[in-house]
Motif scaffolding. Structure first.
Motif, short mmCIF file in Angstrom:
data_model
loop_
_atom_site.label_atom_id
_atom_site.label_comp_id
_atom_site.label_asym_id
_atom_site.label_seq_id
_atom_site.Cartn_x
_atom_site.Cartn_y
_atom_site.Cartn_z
N HIS A 29 23.08 39.22 37.15
CA HIS A 29 23.24 37.77 37.01
C HIS A 29 23.77 37.45 35.62
N ASP A 30 24.07 36.17 35.40
CA ASP A 30 24.52 35.72 34.08
C ASP A 30 23.50 34.75 33.46
N LYS A 33 23.33 32.21 37.35
CA LYS A 33 23.75 32.42 38.73
C LYS A 33 23.63 33.88 39.11
N LEU A 34 23.13 34.13 40.30
CA LEU A 34 23.00 35.47 40.84
C LEU A 34 24.39 36.02 41.19
N THR A 38 24.67 41.52 44.05
CA THR A 38 23.23 41.66 44.26
C THR A 38 22.86 41.34 45.71
N VAL A 56 14.53 41.02 37.89
CA VAL A 56 15.38 40.09 37.16
C VAL A 56 15.03 40.21 35.68
N THR A 61 15.73 32.86 32.98
CA THR A 61 16.24 33.26 34.30
C THR A 61 15.64 32.47 35.45
N VAL A 64 17.93 31.87 38.41
CA VAL A 64 18.21 33.11 39.15
C VAL A 64 17.03 33.46 40.05
N GLN A 67 17.05 31.21 43.04
CA GLN A 67 18.05 31.64 44.02
C GLN A 67 17.57 32.86 44.81
#
Length: 168
Positions: A29-30, A33-34, A38, A56, A61, A64, A67
């Protein structure tokens, strides 16, 4: 006569193996966003049977994790937040993955076939003293994988006898 029994035994064994499998998926992820890779990795991990746990690691996060919580097939999410995980570097993620493996005893550790996965998986496998399996394009059973060889010009099936299967 014996082939029928052995066939039933192998089906039972495969079903039994699925019941005891647990897979750790390294989520890319960034921090917001995932990554799509993944989701592909989670789908592959689901084919192994058993629980799918996602790791994660990063900074802030929460989005993420939110999500990932909506992704079908994910049973647990492990979260590690800290400045040392910035940039998704293998040098900082490998000890975290090894610590997770030591605590939860996963049967499989999986990362996407991205630059990060290509960096992380060999390091984790070396530390666990198992062989990494690269370029997996199919899963036949919890210990049998289909992968490409010769720059993708041929396909082979490999069976892994290691206690922990580490692949991308």
């Amino acid at each position: 006569m014996f082939s029928f029994s052995s066939k039933r035994l192998s089906q039972r064994t495969f079903s039994g193996l699925k019941r005891f499998n647990s897979t750790l998926v390294v989520a890319e992820h960034d921090n917001e966003k995932l990554a799509g890779i993944t989701l592909n990795t989670i789908t592959a991990a689901s084919k192994l049977g058993g629980d799918v746990t996602c790791l994660v690691a990063g900074q802030q996060t929460a989005s993420v994790v939110s999500q990932l919580s909506k992704v079908k097939g994910v049973s647990k999410i492990l979260v590690a937040e800290g400045a040392q995980f910035k940039g998704f570097l293998a040098e900082s993620l490998t000890p975290l993955i090894l610590s997770s493996q030591e605590q939860f005893k996963f049967s499989h550790i999986v990362a996407g076939a991205s630059a990060a996965g290509k960096n992380i998986i060999p390091r984790v496998a070396a530390k666990l003293d198992v062989s990494p399996i690269s370029d997996v394009i199919g899963i036949e059973s919890p210990d049998t994988f289909v992968r490409t060889i010769y720059a993708g010009n041929a396909v082979t099936t490999v069976k892994c006898l290691d206690s922990v299967k580490v692949f991308r």
